[in-house]
Enzyme design. Structure first.
Site, PDB file in Angstrom:
ATOM      1  N   CYS A 111       0.814  -1.225   0.000  1.00  0.00           N
ATOM      2  CA  CYS A 111       0.000   0.000   0.000  1.00  0.00           C
ATOM      3  C   CYS A 111       0.846   1.273   0.000  1.00  0.00           C
ATOM      4  CB  CYS A 111      -0.949   0.006   1.187  1.00  0.00           C
ATOM      5  SG  CYS A 111      -1.897  -1.506   1.338  1.00  0.00           S
ATOM      6  N   HIS A 251      -3.214   6.838   2.062  1.00  0.00           N
ATOM      7  CA  HIS A 251      -3.701   5.555   1.565  1.00  0.00           C
ATOM      8  C   HIS A 251      -5.074   5.279   2.168  1.00  0.00           C
ATOM      9  CE1 HIS A 251      -4.283   1.431   0.729  1.00  0.00           C
ATOM     10  NE2 HIS A 251      -4.040   1.034   1.962  1.00  0.00           N
ATOM     11  N   ASN A 281     -10.262  -0.507  -0.337  1.00  0.00           N
ATOM     12  CA  ASN A 281      -8.805  -0.390  -0.265  1.00  0.00           C
ATOM     13  C   ASN A 281      -8.218  -0.951  -1.559  1.00  0.00           C
ATOM     14  OD1 ASN A 281      -6.079  -0.839   0.201  1.00  0.00           O
ATOM     15  ND2 ASN A 281      -6.342  -1.631   2.269  1.00  0.00           N
TER      16      ASN A 281
HETATM   17  S1  B82 Z   1      -9.801  -3.421  12.213  1.00  0.00           S
HETATM   18  O1  B82 Z   1      -8.582  -3.426  12.943  1.00  0.00           O
HETATM   19  O2  B82 Z   1     -10.512  -4.659  12.256  1.00  0.00           O
HETATM   20  N1  B82 Z   1     -10.719  -2.260  12.846  1.00  0.00           N
HETATM   21  C1  B82 Z   1     -10.109  -1.018  13.172  1.00  0.00           C
HETATM   22  C2  B82 Z   1      -9.826  -0.873  14.630  1.00  0.00           C
HETATM   23  C3  B82 Z   1     -12.112  -2.460  12.812  1.00  0.00           C
HETATM   24  C4  B82 Z   1     -12.953  -1.368  13.297  1.00  0.00           C
HETATM   25  C5  B82 Z   1      -9.478  -2.979  10.575  1.00  0.00           C
HETATM   26  C6  B82 Z   1     -10.390  -3.182   9.545  1.00  0.00           C
HETATM   27 BR1  B82 Z   1     -12.124  -3.930   9.828  1.00  0.00          BR
HETATM   28  C7  B82 Z   1     -10.063  -2.844   8.227  1.00  0.00           C
HETATM   29  C8  B82 Z   1      -8.821  -2.305   7.941  1.00  0.00           C
HETATM   30  C9  B82 Z   1      -7.939  -2.100   8.978  1.00  0.00           C
HETATM   31  C10 B82 Z   1      -6.612  -1.496   8.727  1.00  0.00           C
HETATM   32  O3  B82 Z   1      -6.036  -0.921   9.605  1.00  0.00           O
HETATM   33  N2  B82 Z   1      -6.089  -1.654   7.515  1.00  0.00           N
HETATM   34  C11 B82 Z   1      -4.867  -1.212   7.025  1.00  0.00           C
HETATM   35  C12 B82 Z   1      -4.081  -0.300   7.693  1.00  0.00           C
HETATM   36  C13 B82 Z   1      -2.874   0.126   7.167  1.00  0.00           C
HETATM   37  C14 B82 Z   1      -2.439  -0.356   5.972  1.00  0.00           C
HETATM   38  C15 B82 Z   1      -3.186  -1.257   5.276  1.00  0.00           C
HETATM   39  C16 B82 Z   1      -4.400  -1.683   5.801  1.00  0.00           C
HETATM   40  C17 B82 Z   1      -5.173  -2.640   5.025  1.00  0.00           C
HETATM   41  O4  B82 Z   1      -6.308  -2.904   5.341  1.00  0.00           O
HETATM   42  O5  B82 Z   1      -4.619  -3.113   4.012  1.00  0.00           O
HETATM   43  C18 B82 Z   1      -8.261  -2.439  10.286  1.00  0.00           C
END
Ligand code: B82
Length: 326
Positions: A111, A251, A281
């Site tokens: 990403c 991103h 994403n």
């Molecule tokens: S999660 O951690 O499950 N969450 C946030 C606290 C749910 C409320 C979650 C979810 Br659902 C979806 C995406 C992320 C996330 O942090 N994604 C990313 C962050 C940085 C870089 C890449 C990503 C990615 O999804 O590829 C967290």
């Protein structure tokens, strides 16, 4: 020597799938996806691979700039979902757009890929050897995810975007901050391939699952800690204040993440551009798609002198920010 962006563009596959449609394929819901991520739609490719998306994005960019493909000096594609390990997507784009036999290569930084690619592309332009350079980010994430895993499959989308650079005497980037920490590589992986040869035939001891895996909460927490520091280091590196930046183009991984970063920097969320709602994403494609959409909506203008920060983060783990003047 320096470079400026003279056009940006994007291409997404024409099938836009809503959360409700996804809920027909797997046990999920619009409420679950929307409240946790901000995503409502994502484009899913049917018969187009990453190179096809990149070629369409490239043709759109060249068309907007009215620059013939033969004028390109190099092509860089950021992707974690190439058609092949070899040839590169960039080589397929070179042929697909009708460019000359110029240098063309892919960058693998998940990403963060577009920020890495723009950083490298800018340095090539700084050499003064090239009049035009094409920098793309393109992904077919739909082929990388495990469609049985509802916690990840709903997050991603397919698409491509990019920019055309032209030689000029001012610098595109005012400051940058790029990193990788492979010690945290387990947090987000995709496409593992095991050793398999006569000396060591694959015996099933390595994980067979090559689909995308991610510790969502882990990277969310990592990004919440790291990205604000990277943004601060970049802006201060240019001798500027955070408030002086016109727009932050991060991103598009999760809308909640944008809120956390804005809050940590005491910046209004309105400074943080977003279109995750429509695309999900798209990994390395998310920043150039966002830039292309903002230009199209006249929220930004090339040649305006506006200062924007782009920032990517994800698999590697990698992260990187760049302050650029449009
Ligand atoms: S999660 O951690 O499950 N969450 C946030 C606290 C749910 C409320 C979650 C979810 Br659902 C979806 C995406 C992320 C996330 O942090 N994604 C990313 C962050 C940085 C870089 C890449 C990503 C990615 O999804 O590829 C967290």
């Amino acid at each position: 020597m320096g470079a400026k962006i003279i056009a940006a563009g994007k291409y997404v596959p024409d099938q836009s799938i809503s959360n409700d449609q996804l809920a027909e394929w797997m046990d999920t819901s619009d409420e679950w996806i929307r409240s946790r991520t901000g995503i409502e739609y994502r484009n899913i490719s049917t018969d187009e691979n990453t190179s096809d998306l990149c070629i369409q994005a490239a043709l759109s960019i060249l068309n907007k700039a009215a620059v013939a493909p033969e004028k390109l000096g190099f092509i860089i594609v950021a992707t974690m979902t190439p058609d092949y390990h070899s040839p590169s997507v960039a080589a397929l784009v070179q042929h697909g757009v009708g460019a000359g036999p110029v240098m063309a290569f892919d960058i693998s930084a998940a990403c963060s890929g577009f920020v890495y690619a723009l950083s490298v592309g800018e340095k090539l332009m700084d050499s003064g050897q090239y009049e035009y350079g094409l920098v793309l980010g393109g992904e077919t994430m739909s082929k990388a995810v495990d469609w049985e895993d509802r916690s990840t499959a709903v997050l991603f989308g397919d698409g491509a975007g990019g920019v055309l650079l032209q030689k000029t005497d001012t610098s595109l980037s005012l400051a940058e901050d790029l990193h990788a920490d492979g010690g945290q590589s387990d947090a987000l992986t995709s496409g593992f391939t095991q050793v398999d040869n006569p000396l060591k035939p694959a015996d099933g001891s390595d994980p067979a699952n090559q689909a995308l895996t991610m510790d969502g909460r882990g990277i969310f927490n990592f990004v919440s800690r790291t990205v604000p520091n990277s943004l601060r280091a970049t802006v201060e590196g240019a001798g500027m204040q955070l408030e002086e930046v016109d727009h932050y183009l991060l991103h598009q991984a999760n809308q909640r993440l944008l809120k956390v970063v804005a809050k940590k920097l005491s910046l209004p969320i309105s400074k943080f551009a977003t279109n995750i709602r429509y695309y999900g994403n798209t990994s390395a494609a998310s920043i150039p798609i966002l830039l292309a959409d903002m230009l199209e909506a006249k929220e930004l203008e090339l040649g305006s002198g506006k200062k924007i920060v782009i920032s990517g983060f994800g698999g590697g783990l990698t992260w990187g920010s760049m302050l650029i003047q449009l």
